[in-house]
Write a protein that holds these residues in place. Structure first.
Motif, PDB file in Angstrom:
ATOM      1  N   GLN A  70       0.823  -1.215   0.000  1.00 63.29           N
ATOM      2  CA  GLN A  70       0.000   0.000   0.000  1.00 63.29           C
ATOM      3  C   GLN A  70       0.854   1.260   0.000  1.00 63.29           C
ATOM      4  N   ARG A  71       2.140   1.092   0.234  1.00 66.53           N
ATOM      5  CA  ARG A  71       3.040   2.248   0.283  1.00 66.53           C
ATOM      6  C   ARG A  71       3.681   2.549  -1.071  1.00 66.53           C
ATOM      7  N   SER A  72       3.227   1.871  -2.121  1.00 65.02           N
ATOM      8  CA  SER A  72       3.920   1.991  -3.412  1.00 65.02           C
ATOM      9  C   SER A  72       3.915   3.416  -3.968  1.00 65.02           C
ATOM     10  N   SER A  73       2.966   4.243  -3.527  1.00 62.11           N
ATOM     11  CA  SER A  73       2.978   5.627  -4.031  1.00 62.11           C
ATOM     12  C   SER A  73       4.020   6.460  -3.289  1.00 62.11           C
ATOM     13  N   GLY A  74       4.520   5.956  -2.168  1.00 62.32           N
ATOM     14  CA  GLY A  74       5.577   6.665  -1.440  1.00 62.32           C
ATOM     15  C   GLY A  74       6.947   6.290  -1.977  1.00 62.32           C
ATOM     16  N   ASN A  75       7.994   6.879  -1.363  1.00 60.16           N
ATOM     17  CA  ASN A  75       9.356   6.600  -1.817  1.00 60.16           C
ATOM     18  C   ASN A  75       9.866   5.273  -1.276  1.00 60.16           C
ATOM     19  N   LEU A  76      10.740   4.654  -2.053  1.00 57.88           N
ATOM     20  CA  LEU A  76      11.539   3.548  -1.530  1.00 57.88           C
ATOM     21  C   LEU A  76      12.959   4.063  -1.447  1.00 57.88           C
ATOM     22  N   ILE A  77      13.481   4.123  -0.225  1.00 54.20           N
ATOM     23  CA  ILE A  77      14.840   4.640  -0.036  1.00 54.20           C
ATOM     24  C   ILE A  77      15.751   3.482   0.342  1.00 54.20           C
ATOM     25  N   THR A  78      16.840   3.348  -0.407  1.00 55.43           N
ATOM     26  CA  THR A  78      17.785   2.264  -0.140  1.00 55.43           C
ATOM     27  C   THR A  78      19.027   2.814   0.539  1.00 55.43           C
ATOM     28  N   VAL A  79      19.417   2.189   1.632  1.00 59.08           N
ATOM     29  CA  VAL A  79      20.620   2.598   2.352  1.00 59.08           C
ATOM     30  C   VAL A  79      21.479   1.370   2.566  1.00 59.08           C
ATOM     31  N   ASN A  80      22.730   1.446   2.110  1.00 58.40           N
ATOM     32  CA  ASN A  80      23.639   0.330   2.335  1.00 58.40           C
ATOM     33  C   ASN A  80      24.460   0.634   3.585  1.00 58.40           C
ATOM     34  N   CYS A  81      24.283  -0.190   4.613  1.00 62.89           N
ATOM     35  CA  CYS A  81      24.924   0.100   5.907  1.00 62.89           C
ATOM     36  C   CYS A  81      26.386  -0.327   5.955  1.00 62.89           C
ATOM     37  N   ALA A  82      26.862  -1.052   4.940  1.00 59.96           N
ATOM     38  CA  ALA A  82      28.234  -1.561   4.975  1.00 59.96           C
ATOM     39  C   ALA A  82      29.219  -0.473   4.596  1.00 59.96           C
ATOM     40  N   GLY A  83      30.293  -0.420   5.313  1.00 61.90           N
ATOM     41  CA  GLY A  83      31.388   0.473   4.955  1.00 61.90           C
ATOM     42  C   GLY A  83      31.101   1.944   5.155  1.00 61.90           C
ATOM     43  N   VAL A  84      30.018   2.279   5.873  1.00 63.49           N
ATOM     44  CA  VAL A  84      29.720   3.683   6.129  1.00 63.49           C
ATOM     45  C   VAL A  84      29.984   3.948   7.609  1.00 63.49           C
ATOM     46  N   PRO A  85      30.800   4.970   7.922  1.00 59.25           N
ATOM     47  CA  PRO A  85      31.048   5.253   9.331  1.00 59.25           C
ATOM     48  C   PRO A  85      29.742   5.617  10.049  1.00 59.25           C
ATOM     49  N   ASP A  86      29.702   5.303  11.358  1.00 64.51           N
ATOM     50  CA  ASP A  86      28.521   5.570  12.186  1.00 64.51           C
ATOM     51  C   ASP A  86      27.957   6.964  12.022  1.00 64.51           C
ATOM     52  N   SER A  87      28.861   7.950  12.152  1.00 68.50           N
ATOM     53  CA  SER A  87      28.392   9.335  12.173  1.00 68.50           C
ATOM     54  C   SER A  87      27.712   9.690  10.856  1.00 68.50           C
ATOM     55  N   LEU A  88      28.271   9.187   9.756  1.00 68.12           N
ATOM     56  CA  LEU A  88      27.693   9.494   8.448  1.00 68.12           C
ATOM     57  C   LEU A  88      26.354   8.772   8.276  1.00 68.12           C
ATOM     58  N   LEU A  89      26.301   7.519   8.701  1.00 66.44           N
ATOM     59  CA  LEU A  89      25.065   6.757   8.578  1.00 66.44           C
ATOM     60  C   LEU A  89      23.949   7.416   9.392  1.00 66.44           C
TER      61      LEU A  89
END
Lengths: 126, 386
Positions: free
Chosen positions: B64-83
């Motif tokens: 039902q959320r298909s009209s909203g955004n799908l945001i992809t975030v890759n958690c690997a290799g990203v420092p904590d503060s940036l994530l």
């Protein structure tokens, strides 16, 4: 004379043998019919292939690698009439809310186990 | 790097679908339908390259959320503060470079879906932050005194790690696992659904040739048999990469087994030279690894500019990376410090490079390569290799 209605069928899913045993004994004592499952996959297969579904489902949150709430969602979609009670050894507000969103009760074990009957479908007279 | 993966999916993105007719694919389709009809959190598990992001996209598209955004975030290799800053946003002046208030990705996904890939790589601190967010649904931007807003998003997460093992070793919180894992979708590796391989090959032949504007080549039956028998450690992604290279190379002609990359061929059928370079205990060299090492040796590229972004974008598998390290070690007689230089990195990057390899389980033992053909400290050895 018409045959009396069979007692409601309660499906119980818990990977802890002792809890499963206690629940089955309680339910049988109260007069319900039971079908018990220890593994998520077996319970899932049973819910997918059986029509009609059980009258009630009692399911633990922690089922090995799986979350019992997955069976709740499956049951809600396949058998909307089934009454669902989620039992858990820990009180997690997020999971409690997840259960409430699909209309399932969230009870704590062992404290609330004897109160389960309050949430199950009523037994017919006699 | 991973940053460019943190983006809203363009609305014009074509529909994705699962290719295959195996029992496993049918079961996944059923599970996707179940997940799409509910609004519960989903955890997708499976080896690298099996298509976890495709499944996440399908769940979003059919929900039902298909009209909203799908945001992809890759958690690997990203420092904590940036994530944390990317997910929750920040206020102006909260850190150097924060020139203005910035909304986080969770806010941008309001009424949509957030797909957190490689969630098993998240640090303990970030796990606590995520746990708190799941409880309150509130966003507190970095540097803000109080919660800024309440968001309604659906979380879909994925990992190729065994989170139960990570829980046992204390690297992943059990309470977070059960909150994320309300519905679990387990995608089998390609080797367990070999019936789908010919269908996938046909699909990629068509899409890759269309994408590159070349005539679609035909694969003869012997080649198809070889490709179907290959174990595909990099799964569907590896298969697509191989087919894409074949499409570009074949230029519309029929592809025969002799046109296949050597690492796809059964061991007995590999060219003698390819086998001779690999000892019995070592995996065969991968052409892509050789090509990348060659580019670094010719000083056209460095490890950070060439290999790292490809690996983080997951266009290179761990096996590929191990292949690159293997070739490097062969040429430096097992000397990692020399290898750092060989791959165009300054000496200060030595520790960073090693921790990167260890993190991704690509740090090969050097002892095997210490049977030196050239002196360890010989810089000449680096110039004459590959």
């Amino acid at each position: 004379m018409k045959d009396p209605l069979p007692a409601p069928l309660v499906m119980v899913v818990d990977d802890d043998d002792s809890v499963l045993d206690v629940l089955e004994r309680l339910l049988l004592k109260w007069g319900y019919r039971t079908s018990a499952f220890r593994r998520f996959e077996e319970a899932k297969a049973q819910l997918e292939k059986t029509r009609p579904g059980p009258d009630a489902l009692i399911v633990d949150v922690r089922l090995g690698n799986y979350n019992g709430l997955q069976l709740v969602h499956l049951t809600k979609q396949a058998h909307p009439e089934t009454v669902i009670v989620v039992v858990s050894g820990f009180d997690d507000p997020v999971l409690r809310q997840e259960a409430a969103l699909v209309g399932a009760k969230y009870l704590l074990k062992p404290r609330d186990l004897t109160r389960i009957k309050d949430y199950l479908p009523p037994l017919t007279a006699n | 790097m991973s940053f460019d993966r943190m983006r809203p999916a363009p609305s014009s993105r074509p529909e994705v679908r699962l290719v295959g007719k195996s029992k496993a694919i049918e079961a996944i389709e059923t599970d996707i339908e179940c997940a799409a009809r509910s609004d519960a959190k989903v955890l997708i598990t499976g080896e690298t390259g099996v298509g976890k992001e495709v499944v996440a996209r399908l769940i979003h598209q059919r929900s039902q959320r298909s009209s909203g955004n799908l945001i992809t975030v890759n958690c690997a290799g990203v420092p904590d503060s940036l994530l944390e800053s990317e997910l929750f946003g920040h206020t102006r002046g909260s850190f150097t470079g924060a020139y203005r208030d910035k909304a986080g990705l969770l806010e941008q996904a309001q009424n949509g879906t957030v797909f957190l890939d490689e969630v098993g790589e998240m640090s303990m601190r970030m796990q606590v932050v995520l746990l708190r967010f799941l409880e309150t649904g509130e966003i507190q931007r970095i540097g803000a005194a109080r919660s800024h807003t309440h968001v309604n998003v659906r979380l879909v997460t994925a990992t190729n790690r065994d989170l139960q093992t990570q829980i046992a070793s204390g690297a992943f919180r059990e309470d977070l696992y059960f909150r994320l894992n309300v519905i679990r979708l387990s995608i089998p590796p390609l080797r367990e659904r070999t019936d789908d391989i010919p269908l996938l090959i046909e699909h990629f032949l068509e899409t890759c040739s269309r994408q590159h504007g070349v005539a679609a080549p035909r694969v003869d039956s012997a080649t198809m048999a070889v490709l179907t028998a290959h174990p595909w450690p990099g799964n569907v992604r590896e298969l697509r990469n191989v087919v894409e290279r074949l499409v570009l190379k074949a230029n519309g002609q029929v592809i025969t087994p002799s046109g296949l990359p050597s690492d796809v061929l059964p061991r007995a059928a590999r060219p003698v030279a390819a086998i001779a370079t690999a000892s019995a205990a070592q995996p065969a060299r991968r052409p892509i690894a050789e090509e990348m090492v060659a580019q670094m040796l010719e000083r056209r590229e460095t490890f950070w500019s060439l290999v790292y972004p490809e690996f983080m974008a997951r266009d290179l598998t761990r096996e590929d990376l191990r292949g690159i390290v293997q070739i490097g070690l062969e040429n430096t007689s097992g000397n990692y410090r020399l290898l750092t230089r060989l791959f165009g990195m300054p000496d200060e990057d030595y520790k960073r490079f090693l921790s990167f390899l260890r993190k991704h389980e690509c740090h090969l033992p050097f002892k095997h390569y210490r049977v030196a053909r050239v002196p360890l400290n010989s810089t000449r050895s680096t110039a004459a290799v590959v």
